[in-house]
Structure formats: structure tokens, C-alpha cells
Design a protein around this motif. Structure first.
Motif, PDB file in Angstrom:
ATOM      1  N   VAL A  40      -6.377  15.032  -0.277  1.00  0.00           N
ATOM      2  CA  VAL A  40      -4.954  14.865   0.019  1.00  0.00           C
ATOM      3  C   VAL A  40      -4.254  16.216  -0.038  1.00  0.00           C
ATOM      4  CG1 VAL A  40      -2.813  13.750  -0.766  1.00  0.00           C
ATOM      5  CG2 VAL A  40      -4.981  12.499  -0.860  1.00  0.00           C
ATOM      6  N   THR A  41      -4.564  16.994  -1.059  1.00  0.00           N
ATOM      7  CA  THR A  41      -4.011  18.343  -1.226  1.00  0.00           C
ATOM      8  C   THR A  41      -5.151  19.257  -1.656  1.00  0.00           C
ATOM      9  OG1 THR A  41      -1.928  17.393  -1.998  1.00  0.00           O
ATOM     10  CG2 THR A  41      -2.268  19.729  -2.414  1.00  0.00           C
ATOM     11  N   PRO A  42      -5.475  20.274  -0.866  1.00  0.00           N
ATOM     12  CA  PRO A  42      -6.549  21.193  -1.262  1.00  0.00           C
ATOM     13  C   PRO A  42      -6.197  21.961  -2.537  1.00  0.00           C
ATOM     14  CG  PRO A  42      -5.862  21.570   1.028  1.00  0.00           C
ATOM     15  CD  PRO A  42      -4.880  20.622   0.417  1.00  0.00           C
ATOM     16  N   ASP A  68       0.859  -1.176   0.000  1.00  0.00           N
ATOM     17  CA  ASP A  68       0.000   0.000   0.000  1.00  0.00           C
ATOM     18  C   ASP A  68       0.898   1.229   0.000  1.00  0.00           C
ATOM     19  OD1 ASP A  68       0.981   0.077   2.593  1.00  0.00           O
ATOM     20  OD2 ASP A  68      -0.952  -0.192   3.546  1.00  0.00           O
ATOM     21  N   GLY A  69       0.332   2.388   0.244  1.00  0.00           N
ATOM     22  CA  GLY A  69       1.119   3.614   0.201  1.00  0.00           C
ATOM     23  C   GLY A  69       1.170   4.174  -1.205  1.00  0.00           C
ATOM     24  N   PHE A  70       2.139   5.009  -1.454  1.00  0.00           N
ATOM     25  CA  PHE A  70       2.256   5.650  -2.755  1.00  0.00           C
ATOM     26  C   PHE A  70       2.557   4.629  -3.833  1.00  0.00           C
ATOM     27  CE2 PHE A  70       4.787   8.156  -5.906  1.00  0.00           C
ATOM     28  CZ  PHE A  70       3.719   8.892  -6.381  1.00  0.00           C
ATOM     29  N   ARG A  71       1.776   4.652  -4.909  1.00  0.00           N
ATOM     30  CA  ARG A  71       1.916   3.673  -5.980  1.00  0.00           C
ATOM     31  C   ARG A  71       2.610   4.256  -7.217  1.00  0.00           C
ATOM     32  NH1 ARG A  71      -3.059   3.164  -3.510  1.00  0.00           N
ATOM     33  NH2 ARG A  71      -3.437   1.145  -2.595  1.00  0.00           N
ATOM     34  N   ALA A  72       3.076   5.501  -7.116  1.00  0.00           N
ATOM     35  CA  ALA A  72       3.790   6.175  -8.205  1.00  0.00           C
ATOM     36  C   ALA A  72       2.931   6.366  -9.442  1.00  0.00           C
ATOM     37  CB  ALA A  72       5.091   5.458  -8.546  1.00  0.00           C
ATOM     38  N   VAL A  73       1.612   6.468  -9.257  1.00  0.00           N
ATOM     39  CA  VAL A  73       0.679   6.714 -10.356  1.00  0.00           C
ATOM     40  C   VAL A  73      -0.417   7.648  -9.847  1.00  0.00           C
ATOM     41  CG1 VAL A  73      -1.077   5.679 -11.856  1.00  0.00           C
ATOM     42  CG2 VAL A  73       1.057   4.461 -11.422  1.00  0.00           C
ATOM     43  N   THR A  74      -0.774   8.616 -10.669  1.00  0.00           N
ATOM     44  CA  THR A  74      -1.962   9.407 -10.385  1.00  0.00           C
ATOM     45  C   THR A  74      -2.823   9.434 -11.647  1.00  0.00           C
ATOM     46  OG1 THR A  74      -0.984  11.525 -11.068  1.00  0.00           O
ATOM     47  CG2 THR A  74      -0.755  10.912  -8.739  1.00  0.00           C
ATOM     48  N   ILE A  75      -4.094   9.651 -11.453  1.00  0.00           N
ATOM     49  CA  ILE A  75      -5.034   9.813 -12.549  1.00  0.00           C
ATOM     50  C   ILE A  75      -5.458  11.274 -12.513  1.00  0.00           C
ATOM     51  CG2 ILE A  75      -7.264   9.095 -13.504  1.00  0.00           C
ATOM     52  CD1 ILE A  75      -6.891   6.496 -11.779  1.00  0.00           C
ATOM     53  N   ALA A  76      -5.485  11.929 -13.655  1.00  0.00           N
ATOM     54  CA  ALA A  76      -5.833  13.347 -13.670  1.00  0.00           C
ATOM     55  C   ALA A  76      -7.213  13.568 -14.292  1.00  0.00           C
ATOM     56  CB  ALA A  76      -4.793  14.145 -14.455  1.00  0.00           C
ATOM     57  N   HIS A  77      -7.925  14.498 -13.689  1.00  0.00           N
ATOM     58  CA  HIS A  77      -9.207  14.975 -14.219  1.00  0.00           C
ATOM     59  C   HIS A  77      -9.043  16.473 -14.415  1.00  0.00           C
ATOM     60  CE1 HIS A  77     -13.529  15.472 -14.764  1.00  0.00           C
ATOM     61  NE2 HIS A  77     -13.450  16.491 -13.941  1.00  0.00           N
ATOM     62  N   ASN A  78      -8.904  16.897 -15.668  1.00  0.00           N
ATOM     63  CA  ASN A  78      -8.757  18.321 -15.943  1.00  0.00           C
ATOM     64  C   ASN A  78     -10.126  18.967 -16.065  1.00  0.00           C
ATOM     65  OD1 ASN A  78      -6.044  17.410 -16.309  1.00  0.00           O
ATOM     66  ND2 ASN A  78      -5.662  19.260 -17.483  1.00  0.00           N
ATOM     67  N   VAL A  79     -10.196  20.217 -15.625  1.00  0.00           N
ATOM     68  CA  VAL A  79     -11.447  20.963 -15.628  1.00  0.00           C
ATOM     69  C   VAL A  79     -11.303  22.218 -16.479  1.00  0.00           C
ATOM     70  CG1 VAL A  79     -12.202  20.050 -13.396  1.00  0.00           C
ATOM     71  CG2 VAL A  79     -10.799  22.129 -13.463  1.00  0.00           C
ATOM     72  N   ARG A  80     -12.431  22.857 -16.759  1.00  0.00           N
ATOM     73  CA  ARG A  80     -12.456  23.978 -17.702  1.00  0.00           C
ATOM     74  C   ARG A  80     -12.063  25.325 -17.087  1.00  0.00           C
ATOM     75  NH1 ARG A  80     -14.509  22.031 -22.301  1.00  0.00           N
ATOM     76  NH2 ARG A  80     -15.775  20.153 -22.141  1.00  0.00           N
ATOM     77  N   ASP A  81     -12.211  25.465 -15.756  1.00  0.00           N
ATOM     78  CA  ASP A  81     -11.824  26.732 -15.136  1.00  0.00           C
ATOM     79  C   ASP A  81     -11.309  26.497 -13.721  1.00  0.00           C
ATOM     80  OD1 ASP A  81     -14.068  27.083 -13.161  1.00  0.00           O
ATOM     81  OD2 ASP A  81     -15.260  27.227 -14.982  1.00  0.00           O
ATOM     82  N   LYS A  82     -10.599  27.475 -13.223  1.00  0.00           N
ATOM     83  CA  LYS A  82      -9.904  27.393 -11.941  1.00  0.00           C
ATOM     84  C   LYS A  82     -10.845  27.041 -10.789  1.00  0.00           C
ATOM     85  CE  LYS A  82      -6.764  30.295  -9.234  1.00  0.00           C
ATOM     86  NZ  LYS A  82      -6.004  31.544  -9.249  1.00  0.00           N
ATOM     87  N   ALA A  83     -12.003  27.669 -10.733  1.00  0.00           N
ATOM     88  CA  ALA A  83     -12.944  27.445  -9.632  1.00  0.00           C
ATOM     89  C   ALA A  83     -13.471  26.012  -9.597  1.00  0.00           C
ATOM     90  CB  ALA A  83     -14.102  28.431  -9.735  1.00  0.00           C
ATOM     91  N   GLU A  84     -13.501  25.360 -10.734  1.00  0.00           N
ATOM     92  CA  GLU A  84     -14.044  24.004 -10.806  1.00  0.00           C
ATOM     93  C   GLU A  84     -13.177  22.995 -10.052  1.00  0.00           C
ATOM     94  OE1 GLU A  84     -15.914  20.975 -14.162  1.00  0.00           O
ATOM     95  OE2 GLU A  84     -14.940  22.829 -14.808  1.00  0.00           O
ATOM     96  N   VAL A  85     -11.897  23.305  -9.839  1.00  0.00           N
ATOM     97  CA  VAL A  85     -11.024  22.401  -9.089  1.00  0.00           C
ATOM     98  C   VAL A  85     -11.611  22.156  -7.694  1.00  0.00           C
ATOM     99  CG1 VAL A  85      -8.728  22.081  -8.075  1.00  0.00           C
ATOM    100  CG2 VAL A  85      -8.948  23.012 -10.391  1.00  0.00           C
ATOM    101  N   ALA A  86     -11.921  23.221  -6.977  1.00  0.00           N
ATOM    102  CA  ALA A  86     -12.472  23.097  -5.624  1.00  0.00           C
ATOM    103  C   ALA A  86     -13.827  22.404  -5.635  1.00  0.00           C
ATOM    104  CB  ALA A  86     -12.575  24.469  -4.964  1.00  0.00           C
ATOM    105  N   THR A  87     -14.628  22.665  -6.654  1.00  0.00           N
ATOM    106  CA  THR A  87     -15.947  22.035  -6.759  1.00  0.00           C
ATOM    107  C   THR A  87     -15.828  20.524  -6.900  1.00  0.00           C
ATOM    108  OG1 THR A  87     -16.846  24.037  -7.768  1.00  0.00           O
ATOM    109  CG2 THR A  87     -18.090  22.007  -8.109  1.00  0.00           C
ATOM    110  N   VAL A  88     -14.921  20.072  -7.763  1.00  0.00           N
ATOM    111  CA  VAL A  88     -14.738  18.630  -7.972  1.00  0.00           C
ATOM    112  C   VAL A  88     -14.149  17.981  -6.720  1.00  0.00           C
ATOM    113  CG1 VAL A  88     -13.500  16.891  -9.314  1.00  0.00           C
ATOM    114  CG2 VAL A  88     -14.591  18.818 -10.478  1.00  0.00           C
TER     115      VAL A  88
END
Length: 140
Positions: free
Chosen positions: A98-100, A66-86
Motif C-alpha cells: 500500500v505504501t512502500p 469494505d474500505g478503510f476500517r480505521a485500524v492497522t496492525i503494526a509489526h516493528n522491526v529491529r533496523d531500517k533495512a528490515e522494513v523493505a525486507t518484510v
């Protein structure tokens, strides 16, 4: 080899729990899903959920770890504010922040959440990689 990613399969401890988490985030399970495996359309690729031990056995590797698996999946959004919403939606569905959301050194804005099995997802707004109308990432 033709460069493409067709399917990303995540090993999960409880397929039903993981399916419910991703459905809460808006993913729609394919009719080909069952109690052992779930498939979601994901913008030209497929996200699969399969039992942790069964996936390790299929790959021929030990299931322990377990722990860090050296892989992340990214979900890109259309505008800056949408990051916090998602990120808020992921947390409400049972994920862990994990990281605000924050501005990053390369000029974008991102944050990370972990799904119930600890898989890391980056939610990012990148002004240099706009999204097409269909949501696909446009590389310069």
C-alpha cells in the motif's frame, strides 16, 4: 480492567487462504486451529483468523462493508533495512504493498501492506521504541 490485548481476530473471506498467507510470513498455527478458525502466537498476544460473516454474526453486526476500517496492525522491526525486507516478503506471499518503505516525519522508517482480505499492516522501524530480545516493544 487490566490493560492488555490478548487476541486480535481478523475476519477473512477464506480461512485456508488467509492461514497460508500468514504461515508464509512465518506465523505458526496453533494445534487448536481448524478449518473454521486459526490461531497464531504473536509475541505475547494471539492473532486469530475467523470467517468474515461468522465473525460479524458473532459480534452481532452486519457483515457488509469494505474500505478503510480505521485500524492497522503494526509489526516493528529491529533496523531500517528490515522494513523493505518484510514488505517484500508480504508481497511475495500474496499481500499488496500500500505504501512502500520510506522515511517518516517522526524520525522512523515505515511502509504498509494489505493482507489478502485488505487488513492493513504497518511495518515500522522506530528508533525511539527499541525491541527487546524477545521482540516485544519497549516504551520509554
Amino acid at each position: 480492567m487490566e490493560p492488555r490485548i490478548s487476541l486480535i481476530t481478523l475476519g477473512v473471506r477464506d480461512v485456508a487462504r488467509a492461514r497460508a498467507f500468514y504461515e508464509t510470513l512465518g506465523f505458526v498455527a496453533s494445534p487448536s486451529s481448524n478449518e473454521s478458525v486459526t490461531f497464531f502466537a504473536a509475541g505475547g498476544a494471539v492473532l486469530g483468523l475467523f470467517g468474515w460473516d461468522a465473525l460479524a454474526q458473532d459480534a452481532g453486526v452486519p457483515a457488509a462493508g469494505d474500505g478503510f476500517r480505521a485500524v492497522t496492525i503494526a509489526h516493528n522491526v529491529r533496523d531500517k533495512a528490515e522494513v523493505a525486507t518484510v514488505l517484500a516478503a508480504a508481497e511475495a506471499a500474496g499481500g499488496r504493498i500500500v505504501t512502500p518503505a520510506h522515511d517518516v516525519f517522526w524520525g522512523g522508517h515505515n511502509g504498509y501492506f494489505a493482507d489478502p482480505d485488505g487488513h492493513l499492516w504497518e511495518v515500522a522501524w522506530n528508533p525511539y521504541f527499541p525491541l527487546a530480545d524477545d521482540g516485544s516493544l519497549q516504551l520509554p
